[in-house]
Design an enzyme around this catalytic site. Structure first.
Site: not given
Length: 361
Positions: A170, A249, A353
């Site tokens: 990520r 998320s 995130e």
């Protein structure tokens, strides 16, 4: 929803006085000025104008991974709306403004494997290398070969091979230097597997499809299976389902070095007993990944947690949702509560995130 007032536009870029700026959580304040740029030239022109005049700039794709202050953004927002998809055998070049989910459908229809398990992820193609978007055993870094980007450091357009993009879980060079890069085009190398998917890496996907990890299935079945899994977790956008009113998320899965892992194991045993076994996955030399959802649930935050307009999803504990009328401040208050609870319980600090604008977690 996130709206902008009337404002002028740079030459070639259309000023949009009342369009939603984005944000699938449906929160955030107004921007001073919004420009919609429909091709690479307009994007570059609008960004260079903002940089030349010293105007604060926010580059916006689909807005699905964005949390913006309730006070909004006091500057220029350039919304990337460029289009264009070009196939050359198994090679693909895509404009940054193309819709990612629609691209996956198009690639699957062409019988090419490599991104079928990334189906249903909202947002634009240009945002995917920034976050190194991934799900169900696949990530963009697996197939990406080059990124064409505007380098705001000198105003030039460069082509960065995948090896220079700094991809990690990520993460990427573009995320590490958010004020430097504007993605214009993405190039990929896919696989012609005769209509079959790439080998399935994610156990949940394989189990749903009745096969073993490492097996291949018809590519459309893999895509459809992932969409069913995502829908069951509230991760496919539905305006009538508040469980999908989120930024996806909210926390990434923590990566622990050996010392942090040992401390984590001790905290788990103290809280849950010596036989408790947290999910652990190799994440590189000396690194181990664990599950943010597992941590959140074991720290006492179940599905539906919360009393106000912002609550944990009723389908997935990683999603913080707007139940109607929530403000960004409500989402952040919930995020801070969850993060503090996990840290107190297990000594692990969760990392958000979504990209935050004008706020800090």
């Amino acid at each position: 929803m996130f709206l902008v007032p009337r404002g002028g536009g740079a030459a070639g870029a259309a000023a949009d006085p009342a369009a939603p700026l984005g944000g699938t959580a449906g929160t955030g304040g107004p921007a001073r000025r919004l420009l919609t740029a429909g091709n690479d030239e307009d994007i570059v022109r609008a960004v260079r104008e903002a940089d030349t005049t010293g105007t604060p700039l926010l580059v916006l794709g689909g807005g699905s991974n964005l949390v913006v202050s309730d006070d909004g953004f006091d500057g220029t927002v350039v919304r990337i709306a460029s289009t264009g998809v070009r196939f050359d055998g198994t090679r693909l070049e895509v404009a940054a403004g193309e819709n990612w989910s629609a691209l996956v459908d198009r690639v699957v229809a062409a019988g090419l494997a490599g991104i079928e398990c990334l189906a249903g992820i909202p947002g634009s193609v240009g945002a995917t290398p920034v976050q190194n978007v991934g799900a169900y055993g696949q990530e963009v870094a697996d197939v990406l070969t080059e990124v064409v980007a505007l380098d705001r450091a000198d105003g030039g357009i460069v082509t960065l091979p995948a090896a220079e993009c700094g991809f990690a879980y990520r993460h990427s060079r573009f995320k590490a230097e958010p004020d430097r890069w504007v993605v214009l085009r993405v190039r990929m190398e896919l696989e012609d597997a005769g209509g079959l998917s790439a080998p399935l890496k994610y156990a949940e996907t394989a189990r749903l499809l009745g096969v073993s990890p490492g097996d291949r299935v018809p590519i459309g079945e893999a895509r459809d299976g992932v969409l069913r899994l995502r829908a069951g977790k509230g991760m496919v956008l539905d305006p009538d389902d508040h469980d999908t009113w989120s930024a996806g998320s909210f926390f990434t899965n923590p990566i622990l070095d050996d010392a942090a892992l040992a401390a984590f194991r001790r905290r788990v045993a103290e809280r849950l007993g010596p036989d408790a076994a947290p999910p652990l996955y190799p994440a590189g030399e000396g690194l181990t990944k664990t599950s943010a959802a597992w941590l959140i649930e074991r720290a006492g935050f179940g599905r539906g947690h919360g009393e106000g307009p912002a609550r944990i999803s009723g389908k997935h504990t990683l999603a913080l949702t707007n139940r109607g009328g929530a403000r960004t401040a409500d989402l952040l208050a919930l995020a801070r509560e969850v993060r503090a609870g996990v840290r107190e319980a297990f000594g692990v600090t969760l990392v958000n995130e979504p990209v935050t604008v004008g706020v800090e977690l």
